[in-house]
Motif scaffolding. Structure first.
Motif, PDB file in Angstrom:
ATOM      1  N   GLU A 327       0.842  -1.191   0.000  1.00 54.58           N
ATOM      2  CA  GLU A 327       0.000   0.000   0.000  1.00 54.58           C
ATOM      3  C   GLU A 327       0.885   1.250   0.000  1.00 54.58           C
ATOM      4  OE1 GLU A 327      -3.674  -0.357   1.917  1.00 54.58           O
ATOM      5  OE2 GLU A 327      -3.773   1.757   2.507  1.00 54.58           O
ATOM      6  N   ASN A 328       0.366   2.292  -0.647  1.00 55.98           N
ATOM      7  CA  ASN A 328       1.115   3.545  -0.762  1.00 55.98           C
ATOM      8  C   ASN A 328       0.700   4.515   0.334  1.00 55.98           C
ATOM      9  OD1 ASN A 328       2.391   2.768  -3.188  1.00 55.98           O
ATOM     10  ND2 ASN A 328       0.505   3.229  -4.306  1.00 55.98           N
ATOM     11  N   PHE A 329       1.686   5.215   0.842  1.00 58.67           N
ATOM     12  CA  PHE A 329       1.409   6.249   1.846  1.00 58.67           C
ATOM     13  C   PHE A 329       2.236   7.480   1.466  1.00 58.67           C
ATOM     14  CE2 PHE A 329       1.377   2.078   3.931  1.00 58.67           C
ATOM     15  CZ  PHE A 329       0.063   2.030   4.383  1.00 58.67           C
ATOM     16  N   PRO A 330       1.763   8.669   1.841  1.00 57.97           N
ATOM     17  CA  PRO A 330       2.591   9.855   1.587  1.00 57.97           C
ATOM     18  C   PRO A 330       3.846   9.781   2.464  1.00 57.97           C
ATOM     19  CG  PRO A 330       0.645  10.400   2.901  1.00 57.97           C
ATOM     20  CD  PRO A 330       0.472   8.992   2.457  1.00 57.97           C
ATOM     21  N   PRO A 331       5.018  10.014   1.893  1.00 56.82           N
ATOM     22  CA  PRO A 331       6.268   9.825   2.651  1.00 56.82           C
ATOM     23  C   PRO A 331       6.577  10.979   3.595  1.00 56.82           C
ATOM     24  CG  PRO A 331       6.779  10.550   0.441  1.00 56.82           C
ATOM     25  CD  PRO A 331       5.281  10.395   0.489  1.00 56.82           C
ATOM     26  N   GLY A 332       5.904  12.129   3.395  1.00 53.12           N
ATOM     27  CA  GLY A 332       6.182  13.262   4.281  1.00 53.12           C
ATOM     28  C   GLY A 332       7.634  13.685   4.180  1.00 53.12           C
ATOM     29  N   SER A 333       8.165  14.170   5.303  1.00 50.46           N
ATOM     30  CA  SER A 333       9.489  14.789   5.279  1.00 50.46           C
ATOM     31  C   SER A 333      10.610  13.813   4.965  1.00 50.46           C
ATOM     32  CB  SER A 333       9.762  15.458   6.621  1.00 50.46           C
ATOM     33  OG  SER A 333       8.790  16.444   6.843  1.00 50.46           O
ATOM     34  N   ASP A 410      12.702   9.253  -9.123  1.00 46.61           N
ATOM     35  CA  ASP A 410      12.780   8.017  -9.909  1.00 46.61           C
ATOM     36  C   ASP A 410      14.141   7.353  -9.744  1.00 46.61           C
ATOM     37  OD1 ASP A 410      11.926   6.176 -12.073  1.00 46.61           O
ATOM     38  OD2 ASP A 410      13.584   7.146 -13.144  1.00 46.61           O
ATOM     39  N   GLN A 411      15.210   8.195  -9.722  1.00 47.33           N
ATOM     40  CA  GLN A 411      16.548   7.639  -9.541  1.00 47.33           C
ATOM     41  C   GLN A 411      16.660   6.899  -8.213  1.00 47.33           C
ATOM     42  OE1 GLN A 411      19.442   7.584 -11.590  1.00 47.33           O
ATOM     43  NE2 GLN A 411      17.812   7.986 -13.065  1.00 47.33           N
ATOM     44  N   PHE A 412      16.011   7.425  -7.205  1.00 44.65           N
ATOM     45  CA  PHE A 412      16.035   6.775  -5.886  1.00 44.65           C
ATOM     46  C   PHE A 412      15.062   5.585  -5.790  1.00 44.65           C
ATOM     47  CE2 PHE A 412      18.304  10.543  -4.315  1.00 44.65           C
ATOM     48  CZ  PHE A 412      19.143   9.978  -3.352  1.00 44.65           C
ATOM     49  N   GLY A 413      14.371   5.338  -6.878  1.00 41.05           N
ATOM     50  CA  GLY A 413      13.519   4.156  -6.907  1.00 41.05           C
ATOM     51  C   GLY A 413      12.062   4.410  -6.581  1.00 41.05           C
ATOM     52  N   PHE A 414      11.688   5.639  -6.405  1.00 40.67           N
ATOM     53  CA  PHE A 414      10.295   5.925  -6.098  1.00 40.67           C
ATOM     54  C   PHE A 414       9.443   5.820  -7.366  1.00 40.67           C
ATOM     55  CE2 PHE A 414      12.395   8.114  -2.537  1.00 40.67           C
ATOM     56  CZ  PHE A 414      11.684   7.566  -1.479  1.00 40.67           C
ATOM     57  N   GLY A 415       8.214   5.347  -7.176  1.00 38.47           N
ATOM     58  CA  GLY A 415       7.298   5.260  -8.312  1.00 38.47           C
ATOM     59  C   GLY A 415       7.488   3.999  -9.140  1.00 38.47           C
ATOM     60  N   THR A 416       8.440   3.158  -8.751  1.00 35.25           N
ATOM     61  CA  THR A 416       8.664   1.898  -9.450  1.00 35.25           C
ATOM     62  C   THR A 416       8.751   0.810  -8.388  1.00 35.25           C
ATOM     63  OG1 THR A 416      10.063   3.104 -11.003  1.00 35.25           O
ATOM     64  CG2 THR A 416      10.154   0.701 -11.105  1.00 35.25           C
ATOM     65  N   ARG A 417       8.206  -0.350  -8.687  1.00 34.50           N
ATOM     66  CA  ARG A 417       8.310  -1.458  -7.727  1.00 34.50           C
ATOM     67  C   ARG A 417       9.789  -1.744  -7.467  1.00 34.50           C
ATOM     68  NH1 ARG A 417       4.100  -2.919 -11.042  1.00 34.50           N
ATOM     69  NH2 ARG A 417       2.117  -3.191  -9.969  1.00 34.50           N
ATOM     70  N   THR A 418      10.126  -1.971  -6.212  1.00 34.14           N
ATOM     71  CA  THR A 418      11.533  -2.250  -5.888  1.00 34.14           C
ATOM     72  C   THR A 418      11.965  -3.589  -6.476  1.00 34.14           C
ATOM     73  OG1 THR A 418      10.995  -3.432  -3.849  1.00 34.14           O
ATOM     74  CG2 THR A 418      11.293  -1.045  -3.688  1.00 34.14           C
ATOM     75  N   GLY A 419      10.967  -4.476  -6.725  1.00 32.91           N
ATOM     76  CA  GLY A 419      11.322  -5.803  -7.233  1.00 32.91           C
ATOM     77  C   GLY A 419      11.645  -6.769  -6.127  1.00 32.91           C
ATOM     78  N   VAL A 420      11.263  -6.415  -4.897  1.00 33.55           N
ATOM     79  CA  VAL A 420      11.486  -7.342  -3.778  1.00 33.55           C
ATOM     80  C   VAL A 420      10.819  -8.670  -4.117  1.00 33.55           C
ATOM     81  CG1 VAL A 420       9.398  -6.609  -2.525  1.00 33.55           C
ATOM     82  CG2 VAL A 420      11.335  -7.593  -1.270  1.00 33.55           C
ATOM     83  N   ASP A 421      11.421  -9.758  -3.662  1.00 27.99           N
ATOM     84  CA  ASP A 421      10.939 -11.086  -4.039  1.00 27.99           C
ATOM     85  C   ASP A 421       9.724 -11.515  -3.223  1.00 27.99           C
ATOM     86  OD1 ASP A 421      12.679 -10.936  -1.961  1.00 27.99           O
ATOM     87  OD2 ASP A 421      13.999 -12.550  -2.615  1.00 27.99           O
ATOM     88  N   LEU A 422       8.723 -10.659  -3.211  1.00 29.27           N
ATOM     89  CA  LEU A 422       7.463 -10.948  -2.537  1.00 29.27           C
ATOM     90  C   LEU A 422       6.329 -10.525  -3.474  1.00 29.27           C
ATOM     91  CD1 LEU A 422       8.139  -9.647   1.081  1.00 29.27           C
ATOM     92  CD2 LEU A 422       7.759 -12.027   0.408  1.00 29.27           C
ATOM     93  N   PRO A 423       5.194 -11.210  -3.359  1.00 32.34           N
ATOM     94  CA  PRO A 423       4.087 -10.853  -4.241  1.00 32.34           C
ATOM     95  C   PRO A 423       3.349  -9.599  -3.770  1.00 32.34           C
ATOM     96  CG  PRO A 423       3.473 -12.702  -2.847  1.00 32.34           C
ATOM     97  CD  PRO A 423       4.903 -12.375  -2.521  1.00 32.34           C
ATOM     98  N   GLU A 425       3.435  -6.369  -4.613  1.00 27.74           N
ATOM     99  CA  GLU A 425       4.063  -5.073  -4.371  1.00 27.74           C
ATOM    100  C   GLU A 425       3.403  -4.028  -5.267  1.00 27.74           C
ATOM    101  OE1 GLU A 425       8.144  -4.656  -5.516  1.00 27.74           O
ATOM    102  OE2 GLU A 425       8.478  -2.975  -4.136  1.00 27.74           O
ATOM    103  N   VAL A 426       3.219  -2.842  -4.722  1.00 29.23           N
ATOM    104  CA  VAL A 426       2.647  -1.756  -5.541  1.00 29.23           C
ATOM    105  C   VAL A 426       3.747  -0.750  -5.873  1.00 29.23           C
ATOM    106  CG1 VAL A 426       0.301  -2.034  -4.673  1.00 29.23           C
ATOM    107  CG2 VAL A 426       1.895  -0.523  -3.468  1.00 29.23           C
ATOM    108  N   PRO A 427       3.597  -0.019  -6.971  1.00 22.12           N
ATOM    109  CA  PRO A 427       4.694   0.837  -7.433  1.00 22.12           C
ATOM    110  C   PRO A 427       4.738   2.231  -6.815  1.00 22.12           C
ATOM    111  CG  PRO A 427       2.987   0.763  -9.102  1.00 22.12           C
ATOM    112  CD  PRO A 427       2.531  -0.134  -7.978  1.00 22.12           C
ATOM    113  N   GLY A 428       3.653   2.691  -6.219  1.00 16.48           N
ATOM    114  CA  GLY A 428       3.675   4.057  -5.727  1.00 16.48           C
ATOM    115  C   GLY A 428       3.314   5.050  -6.831  1.00 16.48           C
ATOM    116  N   ILE A 429       3.155   6.298  -6.409  1.00 16.48           N
ATOM    117  CA  ILE A 429       2.810   7.335  -7.395  1.00 16.48           C
ATOM    118  C   ILE A 429       3.838   8.447  -7.309  1.00 16.48           C
ATOM    119  CG2 ILE A 429       1.129   9.103  -8.032  1.00 16.48           C
ATOM    120  CD1 ILE A 429      -1.029   7.178  -6.890  1.00 16.48           C
ATOM    121  N   LEU A 430       4.525   8.696  -8.410  1.00 17.51           N
ATOM    122  CA  LEU A 430       5.540   9.747  -8.489  1.00 17.51           C
ATOM    123  C   LEU A 430       5.054  10.744  -9.531  1.00 17.51           C
ATOM    124  CD1 LEU A 430       8.391  10.747  -7.692  1.00 17.51           C
ATOM    125  CD2 LEU A 430       9.273   9.382  -9.598  1.00 17.51           C
ATOM    126  N   PRO A 431       4.447  11.849  -9.087  1.00 22.15           N
ATOM    127  CA  PRO A 431       3.827  12.761 -10.060  1.00 22.15           C
ATOM    128  C   PRO A 431       4.845  13.545 -10.878  1.00 22.15           C
ATOM    129  CG  PRO A 431       3.609  13.629  -7.847  1.00 22.15           C
ATOM    130  CD  PRO A 431       4.258  12.287  -7.709  1.00 22.15           C
TER     131      PRO A 431
END
Lengths: 638, 388
Positions: A327-333, A410-423, A425-431
């Motif tokens: 699930e996605n949450f706002p990351p805040g600070s 995006d470079q830090f991996g936000f907005g894309t699934r990390t690819g962790v080996d678990l089913p 996973e959601v990608p997040g939203i990077l506007p």
């Protein structure tokens, strides 16, 4: 004809036509039977031989033992226990007897008749294949059913291996569970040798490593009689190969500490949900992944009934979901890492650049407030990050602009699934401006850039994405794919596969930038932004986050989550030569990063920080207890 | 076979005179060894089938095999006794035999048992006995006696009607059991016997035509539902593969999969794994064909042919109409049962409960045939007698 009657001396010559006809009839009969015999046995013998083989010989799978799962220290997490299962071969259950049989089974198994009916009807495959009704049947019940074969046509007792999860809820979010294969899954997997009454990994590594754990089923040719009973095994076409085992990156002790820390805070605050993730920043290994509330995976392995399942679905917090990745949450600070590092990398600012933090910034008529509505005057990136100054990062975000900010996200991996080996996973939203245009058909407003710069607005990500981005900063720029499985082991314990750290990318950022951000993270503590955390006898850095979400209540207040991401220096003792720990934290060799996320935690202080503090105290076995319960009281705080 | 028969026919009459008169005890010189050999060979095949159908435990007491052996022994004794017995006494005893026959069939209806609401067997001392099998031979005796008495009027319609009246009551009693198959055997015996003794071919044709015309009526009023279902599934076995057609399909698979040499005794998968229903009795022919193959099946057919030839030969040689008629009745019975039973397992005849002579496991069938063949031997041994 009198000659016959008298004809003791007379041959029966007058009757020879009758004898001849009789003889011809015999010839015709024998000839017809012989011809038919020839047609069946010689002309079509092969065809009927095939039918006879099909009648009696069938290929039968031989199940393999499912692989085990161990934690990184070699502790066994799951066991295969033999249990009795009740199965039904629908073709052998006459429709007329079905209601009685189902009712009888329902009584014996103490389960609703409707579920038995559903199990029969929803079974995939054909009516001659077994449909699984339930597993984990007590021995005495299994014996009763076996003895009542005659009154329970089509019902069979099978011995099957059930998963027994030795740590239950503690690792259920990572381990997952197995369950009966659904018709849809069977449809997709049929060609891979899955059976109608098979089990399959449903969640966690049980699912993502299904192929490894399952091994391969053997095939044997068996002879069945007309009742379908196996008379004997003719030959084995393929031996079953037991599944391989998994060694997780998870350490059960770390997992237990993390869970204990989060539970402590949740109980005090009455939190609905909480996540703790512990990773090794040098490798991307996940040492602990706690998502609360959770469930006991043994419920599923034993065959959960509909009431229990309904209860889980409706339970507060939603225990079936792994909130670390699903699930996605706002990351805040916490997102100020991206804003700061991106601006440093792009040369928009240096660590010398000072920007004036103030009570608020104005765009048009809208005021964008500092979180404490005061500000700290002119400050650099260290203090900006240390105080978590919103107005500082509004300005930095403004320098970058929406798309440059998104680029670094995006470079830090936000907005894309990390690819962790678990089913799941959601990608997040990077506007981005493109995203805003596409989704809302609107341009990005300057205020939205400010919001994005402090991890609010449209930005929402998973806790794992947040922690993984920090590990790249901590290790000097390597963004790894997080992993929960370390090695694949053969049944004999030998290593089949060793999962090396999997680099997603080397961030195109000067190592100095990461050093600055690590030191800025240290400043978060030394400025007492995190109260007494700095007093722990460890050198660590970290970043808090307070992320508003939802809609304003009657008082005009928003609900918020609290975050904390911390990392402990590899050699964490405090030294006199480095009183602030700035030299120690500048190093990029930390092997422990921990994230806590407290959902909807309107507390005086940052609940997540208290969780991390408590975790570190336990993990490093510190003989201090710096927990501040008062911060966990439910009070609105600015 | 036809040529062989005709060849034999030409030679034999020359020997009649030489054989001369025979004592009442008969001449064992005239014992037909060939007939006995073919019959024994078939009975041994029957015992082999009992062996293979003993579910892997042929030597246990009460197994199909041990019971088969016991019945074979009884049959051999009966055969010998009947051969030694002067068949002329049967003429004297014909009417008591007839009454006794009817009594046994009535008894069967009253105290008999069977599967599915029928009464076919009477259980005596733990052994099931099907009196309708014995009734065939007893009826053959009565019929032969009747025709012998009307030897001067064989061509008349009255003879045919009279024979029908005699055969009617036992046939009806068997039909009441209900056992359509056996009653059909009675009909075939009646028809075959009348034909062989030289009854009016014209009237026999008329009678056959009448029977044909009665078929729709019989379909409606005589046949039971299960019999109709069997006939339908015979015509179209695939219509209900797991119901009435099941036996037919499985039997054909059994026969067909036997191939040239068969799967070997006790190796028939269809038989041993119970795909084949009632494999020891009605469908024993399928077991035989499955396990002994085409070669075994042809040998059986040849043995039956040779036996029938010897039976007819006894009739041909006998000096009176009794022997002729009796041989005709026995030959008709064996031929009809062979056709219907073996045809049934190969799918060219509808399913009926008619046993395959010698091969089908069942004491009544085997001992009745032994009795019949024994009487034939008695006729053969005493054929030289010129008067009563």
């Amino acid at each position: 004809m009198s000659d016959i009657a008298l004809g003791e001396t007379t041959p029966r010559t007058p009757l020879w036509p009758r004898f001849a006809v009789f003889g011809v009839i015999i010839l015709l009969v024998v000839g017809a039977l012989g011809a038919r015999l020839f047609t069946l046995q010689i002309a079509n013998g092969g065809y009927y031989a095939g039918l006879a083989r099909g009648n009696s010989l069938t290929l039968q799978p031989v199940r393999s033992a499912r692989g085990l799962v161990f934690d990184r220290t070699g502790r066994q997490l799951v066991d295969n226990v033999p249990t009795f299962a009740v199965k039904i071969r629908p073709a052998e259950l006459p429709l007329a007897e079905r209601p009685q049989v189902v009712a009888r089974l329902a009584t014996l198994l103490d389960m609703p008749a409707s579920e038995i009916t559903e199990a029969i009807d929803s079974a995939a495959g054909n009516r001659f294949e077994l449909a699984r009704v339930t597993g984990d049947v007590p021995t005495d019940v299994a014996r009763i059913i076996a003895e009542q074969r005659l009154s329970l046509p089509g019902v069979e007792i099978a011995v099957e291996a059930r998963r027994n999860y030795l740590f239950g809820p503690l690792v259920s979010q990572v381990l997952g569970f197995t369950g009966s294969v659904t018709p849809e899954e069977l449809e997709a997997l049929g060609s891979l040798g899955y059976l109608n009454d098979d089990v399959i990994g449903k969640q966690g590594v049980e699912r993502s490593f299904e192929e490894v754990l399952r091994g391969s089923y053997g095939v044997e040719e068996v002879e069945r009689d007309a009742r379908g009973e196996v008379v004997r095994v003719r030959r084995t076409l393929a031996d079953p190969e037991p599944g391989n085992s998994l060694e997780l990156t998870i350490d059960v002790d770390i997992q237990a500490d993390a869970e204990k820390a989060m539970k402590w805070a949740m109980d005090i605050v009455g939190l609905e949900r909480g996540v703790v993730i512990v990773m090794n920043p040098q490798t991307g290994e996940v040492l602990a992944m706690v998502s609360l509330p959770t469930y006991d995976d043994n419920l599923f392995a034993r065959g959960i009934d509909s009431q229990q399942y309904q209860d889980l679905l409706e339970a507060r917090g939603g225990p079936l979901k792994n909130y670390a990745i699903s699930e996605n949450f706002p990351p805040g600070s916490t997102y100020k890492l991206v804003t700061g590092a991106g601006a440093l990398a792009d040369g928009e600012i240096t660590d010398q650049t000072k920007l004036v933090s103030r009570p608020y910034l104005t765009i048009g008529s809208t005021k964008y407030y500092e979180w404490n509505r005061q500000g700290w005057g002119p400050i650099d990136i260290y203090d900006g990050f240390g105080h978590s100054s919103d107005t500082f990062f509004y300005q930095v975000a403004g320098m970058l602009g929406m798309d440059r900010l998104a680029y670094w996200g995006d470079q830090f991996g936000f907005g894309t699934r990390t690819g962790v080996d678990l089913p799941n996973e959601v990608p997040g939203i990077l506007p981005t401006t493109e995203w805003k245009q596409r989704v809302f058909n609107l341009p990005v407003y300057p205020g939205e850039v400010y919001q994005a710069g402090i991890g609010q607005g449209y930005d929402t990500f998973t806790p794992l994405q947040v922690l993984n981005a920090y590990t790249a900063m901590i290790n000097g720029g390597d963004l790894f794919r997080p992993q929960v499985v370390r090695r694949v082991l053969a049944p004999d314990g030998s290593v089949v596969q060793d999962f090396e750290p999997d680099l997603i990318r080397k961030l195109p950022i000067d190592p100095d930038v990461f050093r600055i951000m690590r030191q800025a993270s240290r400043r978060v503590l030394t400025l007492y932004h995190t109260y007494n955390l700095v007093d722990l006898p460890l050198v660590l850095g970290g970043k808090t986050g307070t992320a508003e979400f939802g809609v304003r209540d009657a008082q005009g207040d928003l609900r918020y989550h609290s975050w904390f991401v911390g990392f402990v220096a590899k050699d964490p003792e405090k030294r006199a030569s480095d009183p602030n720990g700035m030299q120690t934290i500048a190093r990029d060799d930390s092997e422990l990063a921990v994230l806590a996320f407290a959902y909807d935690s309107r507390t005086r202080g940052n609940a997540a920080t208290e969780v991390v503090k408590y975790f570190l105290q336990m993990h490093y076995e510190l003989d201090v207890d710096l927990r501040l319960r008062s911060l966990l009281s439910r009070e609105p705080s600015p | 076979m036809g040529c062989a028969l005709m060849g034999t026919l030409r030679i034999q009459p020359a020997r009649f005179g030489a054989l001369g008169s025979t004592a009442a005890s008969g001449s064992w010189n005239h014992f037909d060894l060939q007939l006995a050999f073919y019959a024994l060979a078939l009975a041994i095949v029957g015992v082999l089938m009992a062996y293979t159908n003993s579910q892997g435990a042929p030597l246990e007491s009460g197994s199909v095999f041990t019971r088969g052996l016991m019945w074979l022994a009884i049959a051999l004794v009966l055969f010998t006794l009947a051969a030694a017995f002067d068949f002329r006494w049967l003429r004297t005893l014909a009417w008591p035999i007839y009454v006794g026959n009817l009594a046994l069939l009535v008894l069967t209806l009253v105290i008999g048992s069977g599967t599915g609401g029928v009464s076919r067997w009477v259980t005596l001392g733990g052994l099931q006995f099907q009196f309708s099998e014995l009734a065939k031979i007893l009826m053959a005796i009565v019929l032969a006696n009747y025709l012998s008495g009307r030897r001067d009027k064989l061509k008349s319609l009255t003879t045919i009607l009279g024979a029908a009246v005699i055969a009617g009551p036992p046939l009806a009693l068997v039909l009441l059991q209900p056992d359509l198959g056996t009653s059909l055997v009675f009909g075939a015996m009646l028809f075959g016997t009348l034909f062989l003794v030289g009854a009016s071919a014209r009237w026999l044709l008329v009678a056959a035509g009448l029977v044909m015309a009665m078929l729709p009526v019989a379909w409606e009023f005589v046949l039971k539902d299960y019999q109709r279902a069997r006939l339908i599934s015979f015509l179209e076995p695939a219509a209900d593969p797991l119901g009435s057609g099941y036996q037919l399909i499985q039997a054909q698979i059994a026969v067909g999969s036997g191939g040239l040499f068969g799967k070997g005794l006790t190796n028939g998968t269809q038989t041993q794994l119970d795909y084949l229903p009632v494999q020891a009795t009605d469908f024993v022919g399928a077991t035989l064909a499955e396990e002994l193959g085409f070669v075994g099946g042809v040998v059986i057919l040849l043995l039956f042919s040779a036996l029938l030839w010897r039976v007819l030969l006894v009739g041909w040689r006998s000096r009176d109409t009794f022997g002729l008629a009796f041989a005709g009745a026995v030959a008709s019975m064996i031929l009809f049962q062979l056709l219907v039973n073996f045809g049934m397992v190969m799918g060219i005849m509808p399913i009926t409960g008619i046993p395959l002579p010698f091969i089908t496991h069942g004491g009544a069938s085997l001992t009745s045939i032994a009795l019949g063949l024994g009487i034939l031997q008695s006729i053969s041994m005493r054929q030289g007698r010129q008067s009563w």
